[in-house]
Design a protein around this motif. Structure first.
Motif, PDB file in Angstrom:
ATOM      1  N   ASP A  43       0.822  -1.218   0.000  1.00  0.00           N
ATOM      2  CA  ASP A  43       0.000   0.000   0.000  1.00  0.00           C
ATOM      3  C   ASP A  43       0.853   1.264   0.000  1.00  0.00           C
ATOM      4  O   ASP A  43       0.368   2.358   0.220  1.00  0.00           O
ATOM      5  N   ARG A  44       2.185   1.090  -0.294  1.00  0.00           N
ATOM      6  CA  ARG A  44       3.065   2.242  -0.352  1.00  0.00           C
ATOM      7  C   ARG A  44       3.935   2.148  -1.612  1.00  0.00           C
ATOM      8  O   ARG A  44       4.233   1.059  -2.103  1.00  0.00           O
ATOM      9  N   GLU A  45       4.345   3.307  -2.097  1.00  0.00           N
ATOM     10  CA  GLU A  45       5.095   3.366  -3.360  1.00  0.00           C
ATOM     11  C   GLU A  45       6.418   2.609  -3.275  1.00  0.00           C
ATOM     12  O   GLU A  45       6.761   1.851  -4.188  1.00  0.00           O
ATOM     13  N   ASP A  46       7.169   2.804  -2.190  1.00  0.00           N
ATOM     14  CA  ASP A  46       8.474   2.144  -2.107  1.00  0.00           C
ATOM     15  C   ASP A  46       8.326   0.631  -2.015  1.00  0.00           C
ATOM     16  O   ASP A  46       9.156  -0.125  -2.528  1.00  0.00           O
ATOM     17  N   ASP A  47       7.242   0.151  -1.353  1.00  0.00           N
ATOM     18  CA  ASP A  47       7.005  -1.297  -1.297  1.00  0.00           C
ATOM     19  C   ASP A  47       6.660  -1.844  -2.682  1.00  0.00           C
ATOM     20  O   ASP A  47       7.062  -2.957  -3.046  1.00  0.00           O
ATOM     21  N   LEU A  48       5.903  -1.064  -3.456  1.00  0.00           N
ATOM     22  CA  LEU A  48       5.561  -1.489  -4.823  1.00  0.00           C
ATOM     23  C   LEU A  48       6.820  -1.579  -5.690  1.00  0.00           C
ATOM     24  O   LEU A  48       7.011  -2.545  -6.439  1.00  0.00           O
ATOM     25  N   VAL A  49       7.680  -0.570  -5.585  1.00  0.00           N
ATOM     26  CA  VAL A  49       8.931  -0.582  -6.372  1.00  0.00           C
ATOM     27  C   VAL A  49       9.771  -1.807  -6.019  1.00  0.00           C
ATOM     28  O   VAL A  49      10.306  -2.495  -6.896  1.00  0.00           O
ATOM     29  N   GLU A  50       9.883  -2.101  -4.726  1.00  0.00           N
ATOM     30  CA  GLU A  50      10.658  -3.270  -4.298  1.00  0.00           C
ATOM     31  C   GLU A  50      10.064  -4.561  -4.856  1.00  0.00           C
ATOM     32  O   GLU A  50      10.791  -5.450  -5.313  1.00  0.00           O
ATOM     33  N   ALA A  51       8.720  -4.665  -4.837  1.00  0.00           N
ATOM     34  CA  ALA A  51       8.063  -5.865  -5.356  1.00  0.00           C
ATOM     35  C   ALA A  51       8.281  -6.013  -6.862  1.00  0.00           C
ATOM     36  O   ALA A  51       8.520  -7.108  -7.375  1.00  0.00           O
ATOM     37  N   LEU A  52       8.221  -4.903  -7.594  1.00  0.00           N
ATOM     38  CA  LEU A  52       8.418  -4.941  -9.046  1.00  0.00           C
ATOM     39  C   LEU A  52       9.862  -5.270  -9.408  1.00  0.00           C
ATOM     40  O   LEU A  52      10.131  -5.922 -10.422  1.00  0.00           O
ATOM     41  N   GLN A  53      10.792  -4.808  -8.579  1.00  0.00           N
ATOM     42  CA  GLN A  53      12.198  -5.084  -8.858  1.00  0.00           C
ATOM     43  C   GLN A  53      12.552  -6.543  -8.625  1.00  0.00           C
ATOM     44  O   GLN A  53      13.539  -7.049  -9.177  1.00  0.00           O
ATOM     45  N   ASN A  54      11.770  -7.220  -7.842  1.00  0.00           N
ATOM     46  CA  ASN A  54      12.007  -8.643  -7.573  1.00  0.00           C
ATOM     47  C   ASN A  54      11.441  -9.468  -8.735  1.00  0.00           C
ATOM     48  O   ASN A  54      10.369 -10.064  -8.651  1.00  0.00           O
ATOM     49  N   VAL A  55      12.188  -9.494  -9.828  1.00  0.00           N
ATOM     50  CA  VAL A  55      11.689 -10.120 -11.063  1.00  0.00           C
ATOM     51  C   VAL A  55      11.504 -11.626 -10.913  1.00  0.00           C
ATOM     52  O   VAL A  55      10.759 -12.248 -11.675  1.00  0.00           O
ATOM     53  N   GLN A  56      12.184 -12.220  -9.950  1.00  0.00           N
ATOM     54  CA  GLN A  56      12.055 -13.665  -9.754  1.00  0.00           C
ATOM     55  C   GLN A  56      10.642 -14.065  -9.332  1.00  0.00           C
ATOM     56  O   GLN A  56      10.260 -15.226  -9.473  1.00  0.00           O
ATOM     57  N   GLN A  57       9.894 -13.102  -8.795  1.00  0.00           N
ATOM     58  CA  GLN A  57       8.518 -13.415  -8.394  1.00  0.00           C
ATOM     59  C   GLN A  57       7.649 -13.752  -9.604  1.00  0.00           C
ATOM     60  O   GLN A  57       6.719 -14.541  -9.504  1.00  0.00           O
ATOM     61  N   GLY A  58       7.935 -13.155 -10.721  1.00  0.00           N
ATOM     62  CA  GLY A  58       7.202 -13.473 -11.936  1.00  0.00           C
ATOM     63  C   GLY A  58       5.720 -13.121 -11.849  1.00  0.00           C
ATOM     64  O   GLY A  58       4.864 -13.954 -12.171  1.00  0.00           O
ATOM     65  N   TRP A  59       5.426 -11.880 -11.451  1.00  0.00           N
ATOM     66  CA  TRP A  59       4.024 -11.470 -11.329  1.00  0.00           C
ATOM     67  C   TRP A  59       3.310 -11.611 -12.669  1.00  0.00           C
ATOM     68  O   TRP A  59       3.828 -11.254 -13.713  1.00  0.00           O
ATOM     69  N   GLN A  60       2.067 -12.153 -12.587  1.00  0.00           N
ATOM     70  CA  GLN A  60       1.264 -12.329 -13.797  1.00  0.00           C
ATOM     71  C   GLN A  60       0.195 -11.256 -13.953  1.00  0.00           C
ATOM     72  O   GLN A  60      -0.264 -11.004 -15.079  1.00  0.00           O
ATOM     73  N   ILE A  61      -0.238 -10.633 -12.851  1.00  0.00           N
ATOM     74  CA  ILE A  61      -1.330  -9.675 -12.918  1.00  0.00           C
ATOM     75  C   ILE A  61      -1.257  -8.753 -11.704  1.00  0.00           C
ATOM     76  O   ILE A  61      -0.731  -9.135 -10.642  1.00  0.00           O
ATOM     77  N   VAL A  62      -1.748  -7.514 -11.877  1.00  0.00           N
ATOM     78  CA  VAL A  62      -1.771  -6.519 -10.795  1.00  0.00           C
ATOM     79  C   VAL A  62      -3.224  -6.073 -10.582  1.00  0.00           C
ATOM     80  O   VAL A  62      -3.926  -5.742 -11.558  1.00  0.00           O
ATOM     81  N   PHE A  63      -3.646  -6.081  -9.321  1.00  0.00           N
ATOM     82  CA  PHE A  63      -4.945  -5.515  -8.929  1.00  0.00           C
ATOM     83  C   PHE A  63      -4.646  -4.308  -8.054  1.00  0.00           C
ATOM     84  O   PHE A  63      -3.817  -4.377  -7.134  1.00  0.00           O
ATOM     85  N   SER A  64      -5.353  -3.177  -8.294  1.00  0.00           N
ATOM     86  CA  SER A  64      -5.046  -1.972  -7.534  1.00  0.00           C
ATOM     87  C   SER A  64      -6.309  -1.193  -7.192  1.00  0.00           C
ATOM     88  O   SER A  64      -7.205  -1.026  -8.023  1.00  0.00           O
TER      89      SER A  64
END
Length: 585
Positions: A43-64
């Motif tokens: 729920d914070r910008e810096d947490d989102l940036v950290e999650a996006l930088q972790n490419v190994q997670q391989g996110w498939q979809i974003v809900f916001s």
């Protein structure tokens, strides 16, 4: 009825939401839809940036969510798009009005859903996942097309298209700085033979290893490219001195000469290298390219395996060669070529046993053109095939004339030279047989001559063709023996009837001890293999006496008879032993 996955599908979701209950509500709905959900909420910008930088997670979809106390949904969308342009992004909000929803989609979101109507997820999620896959596949295909338009698929080097762009850039930048640009065109001389002998996979592996060696020899700003089947180019920009280019040409040449191991064979790659320099050899890139190619071709015409820098003389030679090719083509079309015939004589009796058909061309302005000058032009231009067919047909027609006039016992066997290019011709055996049939000739009247070097260019294919000719009943003669590979193992395998000792080994007789030793060795070997021997280039009586004493059966050369037109040879054919008197002098 809403679509539900038949089995639980894994789904990695990134949820941007500040209310924990809303996160859990969304998670329950997604799991109810049948997804095996792995999620992370921020729920914070810096947490989102950290999650996006972790490419190994391989996110498939974003809900916001759209509105949060510390974060903005449109800001989140902008951040996600910085990391991934194609990831599905769906707004899930309780405060999203119609105007904001339209703005959200225009900003790059795939859909918007209100929290009081989560059932719309059942259609939206699988649709957007599917569309994301399609987008990525489309982009990958487009990227592949762009790659193939600029790079060679086999070696991963720039192709001719990208090479031309890089050359234009190098000339423009170096010209602005007052520096030189070196261009090297590199042709692998025996690539076709290697590929034919060891197979296309071996040929591909050779090209890849050559490409790797060129890459190792080129610095970051320099370019190595593959511009055709067996041809590479190197661009050396920003040179201050010509000596830098000379040194680089030496290094590349030495690198290519080191053995390359393929399919268990240590191959030595011969390369013809042509070099041109900007601005010394031209101001425009196409001129520089052409000049480097001309220099490379001159190396090839000189036997290959060397390096030449472009000069004005090379351009002049090239123009003369083009002019000669044009004139030769006209001579072929207008049937201005002729055959001369030179006797092969039996030393013991002085009998004329065979004649060699020799091609001659008299240029209307330049006069007689030596065969060793116009035959390479015919081979390079492809004219050698129609010329070869014409020679075979004319020689067979001439033998038919002599047979009908003098009788089959008196008419000399007809020897015809075949080039390596003719032995690459499919169905050569059928061509020879049909020509013999056309003139009603016994195959034993024809002798096919092939040089050692031509025979070894593609041994397996040549073996097959020679075997077919031998099965027809044609005599096989190995010309210029001793000047090529002289492989005894191949000599045992090939269906050869006659060895012709090259003139270069006859010239020193009888005084040159090396030539004497070579002739004796060849005669002993031929006797052991039950092969006839013809000594070419006899010019003195001393050479003749030596060969007679060593037991050589057949001779040919100017001392006995120069090549002449058919009608000038007929008085000799009419005699049973026309050279007996000369052999005794």
């Amino acid at each position: 009825m809403q679509s539900v996955p038949q089995k639980r599908e894994p789904l990695k979701a990134l949820i941007i939401e500040d209310v924990e209950d809303d996160v859990l509500m969304l998670v329950r709905e997604l799991r109810r839809m049948g997804y095996d959900l792995d999620y992370h909420s921020v729920d914070r910008e810096d947490d989102l940036v950290e999650a996006l930088q972790n490419v190994q997670q391989g996110w498939q979809i974003v809900f916001s969510d759209f509105s949060m106390p510390t974060f903005n949904g449109l800001g989140a969308l902008k951040l996600v798009r910085q990391y991934d342009q194609d990831m599905p992004f769906i707004f899930v909000s309780g405060t999203l009005g119609e105007d904001k929803a339209v703005d959200a989609v225009k900003s790059g979101a795939q859909d918007y859903i209100t929290k009081d109507n989560l059932k719309r997820l059942h259609a939206a999620v699988p649709r957007e996942l599917r569309e994301a896959v399609n987008r990525r596949e489309r982009l990958a295909a487009e990227g592949r097309l762009v790659y193939l338009a600029n790079y060679d698929e086999l070696t991963s080097l720039p192709n001719r298209t990208l090479y031309q762009r890089r050359l234009n850039q190098a000339v423009e930048l170096s010209g602005a700085k007052g520096l030189k640009v070196g261009i090297m065109h590199i042709h692998l001389d025996r690539f076709r033979d290697i590929s034919s002998s060891l197979g296309p996979d071996a040929g591909d592996e050779l090209l890849k290893q050559v490409a790797q060696r060129l890459l190792e020899q080129t610095a970051t700003e320099q370019v190595a490219a593959r511009i055709s089947d067996a041809e590479f180019s190197v661009i050396l920009p920003s040179l201050e001195h010509q000596s830098e280019l000379i040194e680089k040409a030496r290094c590349i040449s030495e690198s290519l000469q080191s053995p390359i191991t393929i399919s268990g064979y240590d191959l030595h790659v011969d390369a013809s290298i042509g070099v041109s320099i900007y601005p010394l050899d031209g101001q425009k890139t196409d001129e520089l390219d052409h000049n480097a190619t001309m220099a490379m071709h001159q190396v090839q015409q000189s036997g290959g395996n060397g390096c030449k820098f472009f000069t004005a003389r090379i351009r002049e030679d090239f123009k003369q060669r083009l002019s000669m090719e044009k004139d030769l083509r006209e001579a072929v079309d207008q049937q201005k070529l002729v055959l001369n015939y030179q006797p092969q004589v039996e030393l013991v009796s002085g009998r004329l046993v065979a004649v060699e058909a020799l091609l001659r061309w008299t240029h209307p302005q330049l006069g007689p053109i030596p065969a060793d000058k116009f035959i390479p032009i015919a081979e390079a231009s492809g004219l050698i095939l129609p010329i070869g067919q014409w020679v075979l047909s004319q020689a067979c027609h001439q033998y038919q004339t002599w047979r009908d006039h003098f009788g089959a016992q008196q008419a000399p066997r007809m020897a015809v030279n075949f080039s390596a290019f003719q032995f690459r011709q499919r169905g050569l055996g059928l061509v020879v047989k049909s020509t013999l049939d056309e003139y009603g000739l016994d195959p034993q009247c024809l002798e096919v001559e092939i040089t050692e070097s031509a025979l070894m260019q593609d041994p397996e294919s040549t073996m097959e063709i020679l075997s077919k000719l031998r099965d027809i009943g044609v005599t096989i003669s190995l010309d210029d023996f001793g000047t090529g590979y002289s492989s005894l193992s191949y000599l045992k395998r090939f269906p050869v009837n006659v060895l012709k000792i090259d003139k270069s080994f006859i010239d020193g007789l009888p005084g040159d001890t090396d030539d004497v030793g070579i002739i004796r060795a060849v005669l002993a070997m031929a006797n052991h293999l039950n092969l006839d021997v013809v000594a070419e280039g006899i010019e003195t009586s001393e050479q003749l006496d030596f060969l007679r004493n060593e037991g050589c059966a057949l001779v040919q050369g100017y001392y006995l008879q120069r090549p002449v037109l058919a009608e000038h040879l007929e008085p000799l054919i009419a005699q049973p032993q026309p050279f007996a008197a000369k052999l005794l002098t």
